[in-house]
Design a protein around this motif. Structure first.
Motif, PDB file in Angstrom:
ATOM      1  N   GLU A   1       0.657  -1.328  -0.042  1.00 58.70           N
ATOM      2  CA  GLU A   1       0.224   0.373   0.060  1.00 58.70           C
ATOM      3  C   GLU A   1       0.948   1.614  -0.107  1.00 58.70           C
ATOM      4  OE1 GLU A   1      -2.579  -0.213   3.684  1.00 58.70           O
ATOM      5  OE2 GLU A   1      -3.850  -1.806   2.344  1.00 58.70           O
ATOM      6  N   GLY A   2       1.938   1.237  -1.278  1.00 56.17           N
ATOM      7  CA  GLY A   2       2.706   2.319  -1.214  1.00 56.17           C
ATOM      8  C   GLY A   2       3.820   2.728   0.218  1.00 56.17           C
ATOM      9  N   THR A   3       4.137   1.954   0.914  1.00 54.93           N
ATOM     10  CA  THR A   3       4.882   1.852   2.089  1.00 54.93           C
ATOM     11  C   THR A   3       5.907   0.534   1.754  1.00 54.93           C
ATOM     12  OG1 THR A   3       2.938   2.498   3.506  1.00 54.93           O
ATOM     13  CG2 THR A   3       5.192   1.883   4.767  1.00 54.93           C
ATOM     14  N   MET A   4       7.147   1.169   2.046  1.00 51.42           N
ATOM     15  CA  MET A   4       8.224   0.639   1.718  1.00 51.42           C
ATOM     16  C   MET A   4       8.713  -1.004   3.362  1.00 51.42           C
ATOM     17  SD  MET A   4      10.957  -0.877  -0.638  1.00 51.42           S
ATOM     18  CE  MET A   4      10.944   0.338  -1.604  1.00 51.42           C
ATOM     19  N   THR A   5       8.280  -1.442   3.388  1.00 52.09           N
ATOM     20  CA  THR A   5       8.985  -2.613   4.656  1.00 52.09           C
ATOM     21  C   THR A   5       9.825  -3.790   3.933  1.00 52.09           C
ATOM     22  OG1 THR A   5       6.735  -4.200   3.921  1.00 52.09           O
ATOM     23  CG2 THR A   5       6.416  -1.995   5.640  1.00 52.09           C
ATOM     24  N   SER A   6       9.737  -4.640   4.663  1.00 55.20           N
ATOM     25  CA  SER A   6      10.940  -5.657   4.190  1.00 55.20           C
ATOM     26  C   SER A   6      10.107  -6.818   4.450  1.00 55.20           C
ATOM     27  CB  SER A   6      12.078  -5.556   5.089  1.00 55.20           C
ATOM     28  OG  SER A   6      12.305  -5.338   6.513  1.00 55.20           O
ATOM     29  N   GLY A   7      10.546  -8.008   3.910  1.00 53.55           N
ATOM     30  CA  GLY A   7      10.334  -9.465   4.217  1.00 53.55           C
ATOM     31  C   GLY A   7      11.478 -10.476   4.969  1.00 53.55           C
ATOM     32  N   ARG A   8      11.578 -11.038   4.866  1.00 48.46           N
ATOM     33  CA  ARG A   8      12.953 -12.242   5.059  1.00 48.46           C
ATOM     34  C   ARG A   8      12.145 -13.722   4.291  1.00 48.46           C
ATOM     35  NH1 ARG A   8      17.447 -11.611   8.133  1.00 48.46           N
ATOM     36  NH2 ARG A   8      16.138 -10.074   9.237  1.00 48.46           N
TER      37      ARG A   8
END
Length: 443
Positions: A259-266
């Motif tokens: 939703e337009g937000t940059m996060t990180s996954g593992r």
């Protein structure tokens, strides 16, 4: 009423499939799915895709190692260890079997060990039934403790939703099963008559029926170097997998836009295991010349495909049945084990007798345990109960042990269940569960 009809069909598919053996269990489960989904209009459920993917990747790596001679190399080491102390074969053989199955992740290698155990026992005057039967049971225990067996992979896949890691499972199961195998071996030290006093053996001795010789495959030169190299690479991969489980931060992160937000996954453990094992298989083929065709035609790949098809069918059928009756099943089992959640272990034991597969038992019943609220530590402690398929003497390793023991001391009794594997199986499995319960309670 419909629940009981559906349950009857589910059990009938398992029984008929088990009688057909091989991939029969998975394919007959497909017939059950036809009835459930198309006739009874039940939910289709879902196969454990991630679990199946992990199992396939691990099997591919193992099969490549087999094609490169790695399994022959491991068996030759086990053979030398057992021959070094022939009088202690009843204690040494089960431990060697446990370690070898633990390291290889498959019970397949026991077929190469059983003739050796039988020969050493007979020549040492030791009743072969003792180390033979106990080694078969030790193989089961080693399999559920192995970090790369199909059973453990299935267990990680099921319990990962509860936040359980590979290292948490191994931290309980490895010491529990290893100690249980030692206790079980001592328990059979005096089982049955001494070999020299056994009338069946005496009769066979007079008839001269002891001509079985099992020659080990001799690896030399380039073959030996390739076998050693493939084995080292495979075990380095196992260590790396365990490290990824112990230290999640070692698993790579990647950016995720939500939703337009940059996060990180593992990357999760399932994906990590698949990537590593496929890469290991490729490395063994490229560097140690494991023939791709031999890899596919090898015994490990064949037995692995059988396991995959069986797990696919049975777990999918079980998933459909469970989803259609989720509320009734959860409420009924919860009421039945209220205050006595350890009784769930009896269910695992009984189902494993029907399925002849630890992995299939795990993917069928462990999710039910989670659904009814059994704590993950208790499910881990009850995990050794999936080894109950020794109860009926129809599994391949049991039949092989009976066949390889020419003295006739390893046998299936007149009443079927009074066979050589019952006592060591019950003792070892019970001890493994009790020790696992103690470990989870303390830690």
């Amino acid at each position: 009423m419909m629940l009981w009809i559906e349950l009857l069909i589910f059990l009938a598919c398992i029984v008929v499939g088990a009688r057909l053996k091989g991939i029969g269990m998975g394919t007959i489960a497909g017939l059950g799915l036809i009835v459930f989904v198309f006739l009874f209009k039940m939910p289709e459920g879902s196969p454990p895709v991630i679990v199946l993917g992990m199992i396939l990747a691990v099997i591919t790596a193992l099969a490549a190692m087999e094609a490169a001679g790695g399994l022959d190399y491991l068996v030759s080491i086990a053979d030398k260890i057992m021959r070094s102390r022939p009088q202690s074969i009843t204690l040494i053989a089960p431990l060697v079997t446990y370690v070898l199955i633990f390291a290889s992740g498959t019970q397949h290698v026991i077929y190469a060990l059983l003739p050796v155990i039988a020969e050493i026992s007979r020549k040492s005057g030791i009743r072969p039934e003792r180390p033979m039967a106990m080694s078969v049971i030790a193989a089961q225990q080693g399999l559920i403790a192995s970090p790369i067996s199909a059973t453990t992979v299935a267990m990680v896949g099921v319990l990962s939703v509860a936040g359980v890691s590979l290292i948490q499972i191994l931290g309980v199961i490895i010491p529990a099963t290893f100690i249980a195998v030692i206790i079980g071996s001592f328990a059979v030290l005096k089982k049955g008559k001494e070999l020299k006093d056994d009338p069946v053996y005496a009769a066979k001795l007079l008839e001269g029926k002891f001509d079985l010789t099992q020659k080990m495959k001799l690896l030399e030169g380039i073959e030996l170097r390739r076998a050693k190299g493939s084995t080292i690479v495979f075990f380095m991969a196992i260590v790396f997998v365990v490290l990824l489980g112990v230290f999640p931060e070692l698993r790579p992160e990647y950016p995720v836009i939500t939703e337009g937000t940059m996060t990180s996954g593992r990357i999760d453990m399932g994906g990590a295991i698949m990537i590593i094992m496929l890469a290991v298989a490729g490395l063994i083929m490229a560097v140690f010349k494991a023939d791709p065709e031999s890899t596919v035609k090898g015994s490990i790949m064949k037995s692995g495909i059988v396991a995959l098809i069986s797990i696919l069918g049975v777990s999918w059928l079980g998933s459909s049945f469970f989803e259609a009756n989720r509320i009734v099943i959860v409420d009924s089992i919860s009421a039945a084990i209220e205050g006595y959640q350890w009784v769930f272990g009896i269910g695992l034991f009984l189902l494993s007798i029907l399925l002849f597969s630890q992995a299939a038992t795990v993917v069928t019943l462990m999710p039910v345990g989670l659904a009814i609220g059994i704590p993950a530590p208790l499910l881990i402690a009850l995990y050794p109960a999936v080894n109950g398929y020794f109860f009926l003497p129809t599994y391949g390793t049991i039949l092989a042990a009976v066949s390889f023991d020419q003295t006739g001391t390893t046998k299936i009794g007149k009443y079927i269940i009074n066979h050589s594997f019952m006592f060591p199986g019950l003792v070892t499995t019970t001890i493994a569960i009790l020790i696992a319960l103690m470990i989870t309670y303390i830690f």
